[in-house]
Scaffold this active site. Structure first.
Site, mmCIF file in Angstrom:
data_model
loop_
_atom_site.group_PDB
_atom_site.id
_atom_site.type_symbol
_atom_site.label_atom_id
_atom_site.label_comp_id
_atom_site.label_asym_id
_atom_site.label_seq_id
_atom_site.Cartn_x
_atom_site.Cartn_y
_atom_site.Cartn_z
ATOM 1 N N ARG A 1 53.970 3.883 30.225
ATOM 2 C CA ARG A 1 54.748 5.018 29.738
ATOM 3 C C ARG A 1 56.110 4.957 30.418
ATOM 4 N NH1 ARG A 1 49.580 7.062 31.059
ATOM 5 N NH2 ARG A 1 48.432 7.900 29.267
ATOM 6 N N LYS B 1 48.776 9.777 33.933
ATOM 7 C CA LYS B 1 48.528 11.198 33.665
ATOM 8 C C LYS B 1 47.337 11.696 34.467
ATOM 9 C CE LYS B 1 50.419 11.693 28.987
ATOM 10 N NZ LYS B 1 50.118 12.079 27.595
ATOM 11 N N HIS C 1 58.865 4.538 23.645
ATOM 12 C CA HIS C 1 57.412 4.702 23.620
ATOM 13 C C HIS C 1 56.764 3.806 22.570
ATOM 14 C CE1 HIS C 1 53.900 6.804 25.058
ATOM 15 N NE2 HIS C 1 53.507 7.066 23.828
ATOM 16 N N ARG D 1 55.349 0.690 24.000
ATOM 17 C CA ARG D 1 53.986 0.828 24.551
ATOM 18 C C ARG D 1 52.959 0.732 23.431
ATOM 19 N NH1 ARG D 1 50.427 3.499 28.420
ATOM 20 N NH2 ARG D 1 49.286 5.218 27.448
ATOM 21 N N HIS E 1 44.173 5.484 29.194
ATOM 22 C CA HIS E 1 43.632 6.581 28.404
ATOM 23 C C HIS E 1 42.348 7.095 29.034
ATOM 24 C CE1 HIS E 1 45.777 5.108 24.490
ATOM 25 N NE2 HIS E 1 46.570 5.846 25.254
ATOM 26 N N TYR F 1 44.463 2.894 17.543
ATOM 27 C CA TYR F 1 45.110 1.605 17.285
ATOM 28 C C TYR F 1 44.322 0.749 16.303
ATOM 29 C CZ TYR F 1 48.255 2.861 21.006
ATOM 30 O OH TYR F 1 49.182 3.522 21.752
#
Length: 310
Positions: A165, A188, A256, A259, A282, A291
């Site tokens: 990110r 995150k 982004h 990514r 994730h 994806y």
């Protein structure tokens, strides 16, 4: 018609603060997520205050029904909230109600049984391999100051080569250099992951540091703005705008998107979802599974264009 939102009662404000603290400390939610949750719950509790004509209290939430939840959802949609944002808001409300019902010992099933809005999760829009390469090649030549151009190329290479990110790349400090074969990234929710470092990415960062007027040092940002402070995301985004205009790329070609391209190109080359999930950081495999939709869309496009019976 409901009146204006009413201020939260002290007991309700205290319960909300305790829940948010639990989400932060126990579940490791990021500061951004906590802020979003707080906004979601303030909107919900303020709505209830106006809807029922009295401030919401922990005790009064025991009587919540599907009708209350539907009224809140309808009011939010009338304000222009998108189905996706509303679904996230209702998810935060449900989490709070579950926590409160366990703490206060009441049955919240009537409110929790209300269904949220359906929405189609938008597919990421990756950049084709040749265009991604063109972006990285051109990035190092666009700025009149050589070290700034090398910096932009290095940051974009980190996004595409490591799947970072933009916030993760810009959070790197001087002590992270020189890179080894892998790099520990804090993502995150404070979750850490280990990502392999491609030689081309390390070389791009090395070239930037060779030209930059500052040497990497502990506690100082690795990627710096022109005044020496930590590089801001806006500078990278603006560099990408210039590159996209020069190459004739769509507006979806953002930092982004690099990514997204990292994940999509890995999947197309035979990478498995679990590995890609770990590389992207994730928390849930369902987030990574989007994806597969990108890859399916590409396969369908090729099929329709090339099949002899089209």
């Amino acid at each position: 018609m409901t009146g204006p939102p009413l201020a939260l009662a002290p007991a309700m404000a205290d319960a909300l603060a305790r829940w948010l603290e639990g989400e932060r400390a126990v579940r490791g939610r990021s500061a951004h997520t906590i802020t979003a949750y707080q906004g979601d719950l303030l909107a919900f509790l303020s709505f209830l205050g106006g809807y029922h004509g009295a401030p919401a209290l922990p005790g009064t939430l025991t009587a919540l029904t599907q009708t209350d939840m539907r009224a809140f959802a309808g009011a939010e949609r009338a304000r222009g909230l998108s189905p996706r944002s509303l679904a996230r808001r209702l998810s935060a409300v449900r989490s709070f109600l579950r926590w409160l019902s366990d703490r206060e010992g009441f049955d919240a099933s009537r409110a929790l049984s209300a269904r949220g809005p359906r929405y189609r999760r938008s597919l990421p829009r990756p950049i084709p391999v040749d265009q991604a390469r063109a972006v990285l090649a051109l990035a190092g030549t666009r700025h009149p100051t050589p070290w700034v151009a090398a910096r932009d190329a290095a940051v974009l290479t980190m996004l595409y080569g490591l799947g970072l990110r933009i916030s993760e790349a810009l959070a790197l400090d001087g002590e992270d250099w020189p890179f080894g074969d892998t790099l520990v990234i804090k993502g995150k929710g404070g979750r850490e992951r280990v990502v392999p470092v491609l030689p081309v990415a390390a070389a791009a960062v090395g070239e930037y540091l060779r030209l930059a007027p500052w040497s990497p040092s502990p506690g100082a940002p690795l990627f710096r703005g022109v005044r020496g402070g930590r590089l801001a995301p806006g500078a990278v985004q603006q560099a990408m705008v210039s590159l996209r205009q020069s190459l004739g790329l769509p507006e979806t070609a953002t930092p982004h998107a690099l990514r997204h391209s990292f994940a999509t190109h890995l999947l197309a080359a035979g990478g498995d979802l679990r590995t890609i999930q770990q590389l992207l950081g994730h928390a849930s495999l369902s987030t990574t599974q989007v994806y597969t939709g990108v890859d399916d869309a590409h396969l369908l496009a090729v099929h329709r264009a090339a099949h002899p019976r089209r």
